[in-house]
Scaffold this active site. Structure first.
Site, short mmCIF file in Angstrom:
data_model
loop_
_atom_site.label_atom_id
_atom_site.label_comp_id
_atom_site.label_asym_id
_atom_site.label_seq_id
_atom_site.Cartn_x
_atom_site.Cartn_y
_atom_site.Cartn_z
N CYS A 1 0.91 -1.34 -0.15
CA CYS A 1 0.07 -0.05 -0.18
C CYS A 1 0.94 1.35 0.01
O CYS A 1 1.99 1.31 0.62
CB CYS A 1 -0.88 0.07 1.34
SG CYS A 1 -1.98 -1.50 1.40
N ARG B 1 5.22 0.07 -6.39
CA ARG B 1 5.40 -0.76 -5.10
C ARG B 1 4.22 -1.90 -5.08
O ARG B 1 4.59 -2.72 -4.22
CB ARG B 1 5.02 0.16 -3.93
CG ARG B 1 5.92 1.26 -3.76
CD ARG B 1 5.62 2.26 -2.49
NE ARG B 1 5.68 1.45 -1.29
CZ ARG B 1 6.79 1.38 -0.56
NH1 ARG B 1 7.82 2.11 -1.06
NH2 ARG B 1 6.91 0.93 0.40
N TRP C 1 -3.08 -2.65 -1.51
CA TRP C 1 -2.77 -4.00 -1.65
C TRP C 1 -3.15 -4.87 -0.78
O TRP C 1 -2.99 -4.70 0.38
CB TRP C 1 -1.18 -4.05 -1.71
CG TRP C 1 -0.56 -5.47 -1.94
CD1 TRP C 1 -0.18 -5.84 -3.24
CD2 TRP C 1 -0.03 -6.63 -1.24
NE1 TRP C 1 0.49 -7.02 -3.29
CE2 TRP C 1 0.28 -7.61 -2.00
CE3 TRP C 1 -0.33 -6.66 0.25
CZ2 TRP C 1 0.74 -8.83 -1.61
CZ3 TRP C 1 -0.01 -7.98 0.78
CH2 TRP C 1 0.72 -8.96 -0.33
N ASN D 1 -1.94 2.04 5.82
CA ASN D 1 -1.05 1.05 5.37
C ASN D 1 -0.75 0.26 6.65
O ASN D 1 -0.45 0.92 7.78
CB ASN D 1 0.36 1.48 4.93
CG ASN D 1 0.28 2.29 3.62
OD1 ASN D 1 -0.81 2.27 3.06
ND2 ASN D 1 1.32 2.85 3.29
N GLY D 2 -0.60 -1.11 6.81
CA GLY D 2 -0.27 -1.93 7.88
C GLY D 2 -1.67 -2.65 8.13
O GLY D 2 -2.61 -2.73 7.40
N GLU E 1 18.20 -17.75 -6.43
CA GLU E 1 17.81 -16.35 -6.89
C GLU E 1 17.12 -16.51 -8.36
O GLU E 1 16.14 -15.94 -8.79
CB GLU E 1 18.89 -15.55 -6.93
CG GLU E 1 18.77 -14.21 -7.35
CD GLU E 1 17.61 -13.58 -6.64
OE1 GLU E 1 16.99 -13.80 -5.82
OE2 GLU E 1 17.23 -12.41 -7.18
N LYS F 1 13.41 -15.28 -9.58
CA LYS F 1 13.33 -14.39 -10.27
C LYS F 1 12.11 -15.04 -11.61
O LYS F 1 11.16 -13.98 -11.96
CB LYS F 1 14.60 -14.01 -11.27
CG LYS F 1 15.53 -13.22 -10.50
CD LYS F 1 15.15 -11.70 -10.49
CE LYS F 1 14.23 -11.42 -9.01
NZ LYS F 1 14.82 -11.23 -7.85
N GLU G 1 8.46 -15.17 -10.02
CA GLU G 1 7.83 -13.90 -9.71
C GLU G 1 7.53 -13.05 -10.60
O GLU G 1 6.34 -12.45 -10.58
CB GLU G 1 8.64 -13.01 -8.47
CG GLU G 1 9.89 -12.51 -8.92
CD GLU G 1 10.31 -11.35 -8.06
OE1 GLU G 1 9.67 -11.17 -7.07
OE2 GLU G 1 11.80 -11.28 -7.95
N HIS H 1 17.76 -36.43 -4.44
CA HIS H 1 17.07 -36.92 -3.23
C HIS H 1 15.45 -36.76 -3.32
O HIS H 1 14.75 -36.60 -2.36
CB HIS H 1 17.68 -36.15 -2.05
CG HIS H 1 19.15 -36.45 -1.79
ND1 HIS H 1 19.33 -37.50 -0.89
CD2 HIS H 1 20.07 -35.91 -2.16
CE1 HIS H 1 20.67 -37.58 -1.01
NE2 HIS H 1 21.23 -36.68 -1.63
N LYS I 1 6.41 -4.30 -4.03
CA LYS I 1 7.70 -4.13 -3.83
C LYS I 1 8.63 -4.19 -2.33
O LYS I 1 9.67 -4.65 -2.48
CB LYS I 1 8.20 -2.72 -4.58
CG LYS I 1 9.65 -2.15 -4.45
CD LYS I 1 10.51 -2.86 -5.43
CE LYS I 1 12.04 -2.91 -5.24
NZ LYS I 1 12.70 -3.91 -5.73
O1 M6R Z 1 13.48 -4.78 0.50
P1 M6R Z 1 13.71 -6.03 1.04
O2 M6R Z 1 15.13 -6.32 0.50
O3 M6R Z 1 13.95 -6.28 2.41
O4 M6R Z 1 12.81 -7.15 0.23
C1 M6R Z 1 13.00 -8.45 0.46
C2 M6R Z 1 11.99 -9.08 -0.50
O5 M6R Z 1 10.73 -8.69 -0.23
C3 M6R Z 1 12.39 -8.85 -1.67
O6 M6R Z 1 13.71 -9.34 -2.14
C4 M6R Z 1 11.39 -9.74 -2.80
O7 M6R Z 1 11.84 -11.00 -2.66
C5 M6R Z 1 11.78 -9.36 -4.36
N1 M6R Z 1 10.40 -9.45 -4.84
C6 M6R Z 1 12.47 -10.18 -5.11
O8 M6R Z 1 12.61 -9.71 -6.24
#
Ligand code: M6R
Length: 608
Positions: free
Chosen positions: A2, A27, A74, A100-101, A481, A485, A488, A504, A603
């Site tokens: 949000c 965001r 959000w 927000n929250g 990673e 990527k 997501e 395994h 974000k």
């Molecule tokens: O702002 P941060 O680095 O603490 O965020 C952590 C994760 O939320 C962030 O890395 C998230 O996994 C991303 N979408 C990855 O691309």
């Protein structure tokens, strides 16, 4: 997640708020809304993009006003509907707010308020807060907000207006970021500085439990118990150009390509002129404690956690300090053991991730020295750690984290070498490692030159719904990673794991043509990785290898090869991840997805 923008001043609030919401779009959100006070209150909300809200506003010409609040939502409590979109109102005093929250005790409060005759029209926790403020309102909005916040548990950043007080905006925060931009006779409040800098660079962040009453002629800051607080002014350094796309199609693409420049910034001034030592200004005060550290715990979420995992390898291998990595969300609730000499390092791009902040607080309460490896300057994490090192990679707008990841690994490599040299590493070895480290940006440029080839390879497999990412040692986290990527932004199911783990269980998944991406760079476990590749090949899997330039053997084992320049093994993840970032990007584009606004994602995850 949000976003909040609020304005009080002399300009029409409407355009200014919409422009602010546009700056927060990156965001992640699912609906948006605005309320402007102009004699009466006008509230307009829409499901979907800010552009949908703006279209609705264009049809309504009959309201103006110089005080207003706006929000991108959000969804957490309640589905994505116009009714659940913010702002929310009370049914008695003309209160209107954005939030927000999460209000954790909202069901108890809701029952109490219903007993007093209030009728709710949304499924949200936020409406409960609006009603509570209305219930406590006796002609003083600030006092009503303070009173209500004393009753709630949970996290909030709020901006509140009241029909009966056309010259007052009240904002407050606990556990969710909020900042007040100070202009001439005007204030713009936002959950993210990017919505402020177009108007002013003078600003102050709210600390937890702060309440600020803003009027055109001045502000008053206090706590929810009404104790006065002196705000700490700061200068915002965000360059708006950095938040523009320029020649690129998407922010993710821009951020992948700006990594060499970003990493030059990360290193700048941190290697001594003779190239034999490291300067990390932010750590000077704690240098002795760090050198004598007995144990390190790195905590983070998502991509930052993968960087932290590489940090574990670096700190143990180079600095010889026992290190563990833990999801912040687990650490915070696990009764962790913090002994003398334990250093906890929070790794985060935004510096606002709720779980990582909570883990940090837990570690500090238990007596750990708390460090931050953070990108966002002035973020809550950067303020709440004892010391830290900034990434200096510039604002990251794309939801999929790219340059922050390589920046995090780079800083963790610098930190490991900083400690290694002070503990035991020879000058010669350190000099060699530093030269390798300094070569990363140029070598990364060479990797990026192959972007077209990465696209061609990706397009061969883009229809496949299941992918594997495999690596060993330093590049096991790189595999994690790569999988994250791809998942997501392209919504392809991908699993990352240590290459040896495949036997395994996951090997059962391999069928004819399944893409398996191996990080097979030259290093201590190269031969073992080749064995794992053969295990996949013999079961029909199609191997895509990320390999070292000059490796003449790998092409016999893999269908496709993406080459990266040779580099010291501990630094190889910084280069090896780049083709994986490009693959994910190309797959998402080919599948027609909104790369910078992937579904369901935000974000910065500022709620638990
Ligand atoms: O702002 P941060 O680095 O603490 O965020 C952590 C994760 O939320 C962030 O890395 C998230 O996994 C991303 N979408 C990855 O691309």
């Amino acid at each position: 997640m949000c976003g909040i923008v609020a304005y009080i001043g002399r300009k029409p609030a409407r355009e200014l708020l919409i422009e602010g919401l546009r700056r927060l779009e990156y965001r992640g959100y699912d609906s948006a809304g605005i309320a402007v006070l102009d004699g009466g209150l006008t509230v307009v909300r829409a499901v979907g993009r800010v552009s949908a809200l703006s279209d609705r506003l264009d049809k309504q010409t009959d309201f103006d006003g110089t005080l207003g609040i706006a929000h991108t939502r959000w969804a957490t409590h309640g589905t994505v509907t116009e009714a659940n979109a913010h702002p929310h109102r009370d049914d008695k005093a003309g209160i209107c707010l954005v939030h927000n929250g999460i209000i954790e005790n909202y069901t108890t409060l809701k029952r109490l308020l219903e007993d007093r005759g209030h009728r709710f029209v949304t499924e949200t926790d936020t409406e409960v807060l609006a009603m509570l403020i209305g219930e406590l309102y006796e002609g003083d909005l600030e006092a009503a907000v303070q009173g209500a916040l004393r009753e709630v548990t949970g996290a909030y950043a709020i901006a509140v207006i009241c029909e009966r007080e056309p010259d007052t905006l009240v904002v407050a925060r606990k556990g969710s970021p909020l900042m007040v931009g100070v202009g001439k006779d005007e204030y713009i409040v936002a959950s993210d500085p990017s919505a402020i800098v177009a108007h002013t660079t003078r600003a102050f962040p709210l600390e937890d439990y702060n309440v600020v009453r803003l009027r055109r002629d001045g502000i008053r800051t206090s706590t929810i118990d009404n104790t006065p607080v002196t705000p700490k002014m700061m200068q915002l350094e965000l360059d708006l150009e950095q938040a523009e796309l320029g020649q690129f199609q998407h922010f993710m693409q821009k951020e992948i390509f700006e990594q060499p420049a970003a990493l030059r910034n990360t290193i700048r001034g941190r290697i001594t002129p003779h190239g034999d030592s490291i300067v990390l200004g932010g750590l000077t005060r704690y240098s002795k404690e760090l050198v004598r550290a007995r144990r390190m715990i790195l905590t983070a979420q998502g991509t930052a956690l993968h960087a932290a995992m590489i940090g574990e390898y670096l700190l143990e291998d180079l600095a010889r300090i026992p290190t563990e990595v833990e999801y912040a969300s687990e650490f915070r609730y696990r009764n962790p053991i913090i002994e003398d000499g334990t250093v906890v390092i929070a790794v985060s791009q935004s510096g606002e991730t709720a779980d990582t902040l909570a883990a940090l607080a837990e570690a500090k309460d238990r007596g750990a020295l708390a460090l931050g490896v953070v990108n966002a300057v002035g973020s809550t994490m950067s303020r709440e750690t004892d010391a830290g090192v900034y990434l200096r990679v510039g604002p990251e707008i794309g939801v999929a984290s790219t340059k922050a990841f390589t920046g995090q690994v780079m800083v963790l490599a610098l930190l490991s070498l900083y400690l290694a040299r002070r503990r035991h590493m020879s000058r010669e070895r350190c000099e060699w490692m530093l030269a390798e480290l300094a070569s990363v940006p140029d070598k990364m440029e060479r990797v990026l030159e192959q972007a077209d080839h990465v696209r061609e390879v990706t397009l061969k497999y883009v229809e496949r719904e299941n992918w594997l990412f495999l690596g060993r040692g330093y590049n096991y986290p790189t595999a994690l990673e790569g999988a994250l990527k791809l998942k997501e932004i392209s919504y392809i199911h991908a699993e990352g794991m240590p290459a040896a783990e495949m036997k395994h269980g996951p090997i059962a998944l391999i069928d004819d043509g399944m893409p398996a991406v191996f990080i097979a760079t030259k290093g201590s476990q190269y031969d073992k990785v080749i064995n794992n590749i053969e295990e996949v090949r013999s079961r029909g899997g199609h191997v895509i290898a990320v390999a070292t330039e000059g490796d003449t053997e790998i092409a016999q084992h893999a269908r496709d090869v993406l080459y990266i320049p040779d580099i010291a093994e501990p630094l190889s993840p910084i280069l090896a991840v780049v083709p994986l970032q490009l693959m994910a990007y190309e797959a998402a584009v080919a599948r027609g997805h909104d790369v910078d606004r992937p579904r369901n994602l935000a974000k910065s995850v500022t709620v638990e």
